[in-house]
Scaffold this motif. Structure first.
Motif, short mmCIF file in Angstrom:
data_model
loop_
_atom_site.label_atom_id
_atom_site.label_comp_id
_atom_site.label_asym_id
_atom_site.label_seq_id
_atom_site.Cartn_x
_atom_site.Cartn_y
_atom_site.Cartn_z
N UNK A 234 0.83 -1.21 0.00
CA UNK A 234 0.00 0.00 0.00
C UNK A 234 0.87 1.26 0.00
N UNK A 235 1.89 1.25 0.82
CA UNK A 235 2.76 2.43 0.91
C UNK A 235 3.48 2.69 -0.42
N UNK A 236 3.97 1.62 -1.03
CA UNK A 236 4.71 1.78 -2.29
C UNK A 236 3.78 2.15 -3.45
N UNK A 237 2.48 1.91 -3.27
CA UNK A 237 1.53 2.18 -4.34
C UNK A 237 1.21 3.65 -4.53
N UNK A 240 5.14 9.04 -1.96
CA UNK A 240 5.16 9.46 -0.55
C UNK A 240 4.02 8.79 0.24
N UNK A 241 3.88 7.51 -0.01
CA UNK A 241 2.86 6.74 0.69
C UNK A 241 3.35 6.30 2.07
N UNK A 242 2.47 6.39 3.04
CA UNK A 242 2.79 5.99 4.42
C UNK A 242 1.73 5.01 4.90
N UNK A 243 2.16 3.86 5.37
CA UNK A 243 1.25 2.89 5.99
C UNK A 243 1.54 2.80 7.48
N UNK A 291 13.06 9.94 5.52
CA UNK A 291 12.79 8.65 4.88
C UNK A 291 12.00 8.86 3.59
N UNK A 292 10.98 9.70 3.62
CA UNK A 292 10.16 9.93 2.44
C UNK A 292 10.94 10.66 1.35
N UNK A 293 11.78 11.58 1.74
CA UNK A 293 12.60 12.29 0.75
C UNK A 293 13.55 11.34 0.04
N UNK A 294 13.99 10.32 0.77
CA UNK A 294 14.96 9.38 0.20
C UNK A 294 14.28 8.25 -0.59
N UNK A 295 13.18 7.70 -0.06
CA UNK A 295 12.58 6.50 -0.66
C UNK A 295 11.14 6.69 -1.13
N UNK A 296 10.48 7.74 -0.69
CA UNK A 296 9.12 8.07 -1.11
C UNK A 296 8.05 7.07 -0.65
N UNK A 297 8.36 6.32 0.36
CA UNK A 297 7.34 5.48 1.02
C UNK A 297 7.88 5.07 2.39
N UNK A 348 0.24 10.32 1.24
CA UNK A 348 -0.94 9.47 1.31
C UNK A 348 -0.78 8.53 2.48
N UNK A 349 -1.67 8.62 3.47
CA UNK A 349 -1.53 7.85 4.71
C UNK A 349 -2.64 6.80 4.80
#
Length: 433
Positions: A234-237, A240-243, A291-297, A348-349
């Motif tokens: 879900x996060x990778x979908x 900047x997805x966050x689960x 983390x989001x700036x580096x990997x976007x999830x 997106x959370x």
């Protein structure tokens, strides 16, 4: 320190056809003098040598050659209390089968709905338990006896045991249940009654002190593992997805930490043992931003009791078992993350709370084996007349422990332990937030 109480003389010969001779390829009876050293460290060993002291030892669990109770005249009862946990039915089944087939005990009663069932005023009655009735229950989660939270009058419960000629009470539950069992044992002792009280530790949080683990814990993070995998998807979908996944752990974060290790796609584990700051340099939200700036999830696993210091509480509320009722840290984090990133960049959370699915699942193979062992060892100790004890595994060996020894405090994750360091290595989160 770990002395087990006995009701009296063990004068009945065990019906188990076991041995007392080493080397004949037949399992041997266990003697009360068979002890296992509690602290296996070199420091403890050296300290005992230096001070000419015996080490703290635990009584080895297992079948005794002589019994306190006459199996033909024995009545046993089983009660399950507190929240659900994988493996309760396995333990019930194991106790019934061991009593019936190992020892020939024919009258076994199930106490419905926890300690309420020992209060006649609640009107629950008893359930007759036979091998036929329990033979398939291990395939299902929950408890066939039902459960409840909250205390009942100890005097009334002991009266019920006496009126129904119950000789052994097996209590399956966590900290509150075990404290209740100890109180029942104390009242029995005051009255000079010949009734054994046995505890089989049950807590999905794995927070019973001293013992290696409680049953159901392994299943809990096993069930949580694919949920974390899907949360990662879900996060990778989303960019900047966050689960956020909230798992059980009122005072201890063992499920959250173990699930994260079992499914190494988690980036942050937040547990009750570690206070964390939301804002500022080194705070959680700043670490999440990096983390989001580096990997976007990102995947966050949070134990239900984590972050309670972040809530402004006017009063502390407790449930029927006396446990502190926590505010919902999962929803709190979801809202704070959305608020924090509103002015920075869109996120997106997704919030997932599988708590009651996890705890009501059937036991996996590992827990099923463990539950059978606990049940059998509990029955052996009870038939020998031991009372006010719990059965558990310490240093990977089954032992008997006084209930009072394991209820003094809750077991928690040591933040300086190899276990927590492994979690930090797996997630890559900072040591301090």
């Amino acid at each position: 320190m770990f002395q087990i109480e006995n009701l009296g003389e063990a004068k009945f010969k065990s019906p188990l056809q076991l041995s007392t001779v080493r080397g004949d390829n037949i399992f041997n009876f266990v003697s009360d003098s068979d002890k296992l050293v509690y602290d296996l460290s070199m420091d403890a060993y050296t300290n005992c040598l230096t001070n000419n002291q015996e080490p703290h030892c635990l009584e080895k669990a297992g079948p005794r050659q002589h019994l306190h109770f006459d199996p033909k005249r024995t009545t046993a009862a089983i009660v399950t209390c507190g929240g659900l946990c994988p493996g309760i039915n396995n333990v019930i089944r194991g106790v019934v089968m061991a009593l019936h087939y190992f020892y020939g005990v024919k009258r076994i009663l199930g106490v419905p709905y926890g300690y309420e069932g020992l209060n006649p005023g609640m009107g629950h009655g008893f359930m007759e338990l036979t091998p036929d009735k329990v033979k398939d229950i291990h395939q299902f989660g929950g408890t066939i006896l039902g459960s409840s939270r909250g205390a009942q009058s100890v005097g009334v419960m002991v009266d019920t045991l006496v009126e129904n000629h119950i000789d052994i009470l097996f209590t399956i539950g966590g900290d509150g249940t075990l404290k209740g069992a100890d109180s029942i044992g104390e009242e029995i002792q005051k009255r000079g009654l010949d009734i054994a009280v046995v505890g089989i530790p049950k807590t999905i949080d794995n927070d019973i002190d001293i013992i290696d683990k409680s049953f159901g814990f392994e299943t809990s993070f096993d069930i949580a593992s694919p949920i974390l995998r899907d949360a990662h998807n879900e996060a990778k979908g989303a960019y900047n997805g966050v689960s956020i996944v909230k798992l059980m752990g009122r005072d201890s974060g063992f499920i959250a930490a173990s699930a994260a290790l079992a499914q190494p796609v988690v980036n942050f584990v937040l547990i009750p043992e570690q206070h964390f700051n939301l804002y500022g340099d080194g705070g959680f939200l700043e670490a999440l931003k990096k983390r989001l700036e580096a990997k976007h999830h990102a995947v966050i696993v949070v134990a239900e009791g984590a972050g309670q210091h972040l809530f402004a509480k006017e009063e502390v509320k407790t449930d029927a078992s006396g446990n502190v009722q926590h505010d919902d840290i999962g929803i709190f984090l979801k809202d704070k993350i959305k608020e924090y990133f509103k002015e920075t960049f869109p996120v997106t959370v997704k919030y997932i709370d599988p708590s009651y699915i996890v705890r009501s699942a059937a036991a996996n193979s590992g827990d099923s084996v463990f539950c059978s062992g606990l049940a059998y060892m509990a029955v052996h100790g009870a038939m020998a007349g031991k009372t006010k004890f719990v059965v558990g595994r310490v240093n990977n060996k089954f032992v008997y422990l006084p209930i009072s020894a394991v209820t003094k405090k809750r077991k928690k994750i040591d933040l300086e332990s190899e276990f927590w360091f492994a979690v930090l290595q797996s997630t890559g989160q900072p040591f301090m937030l």
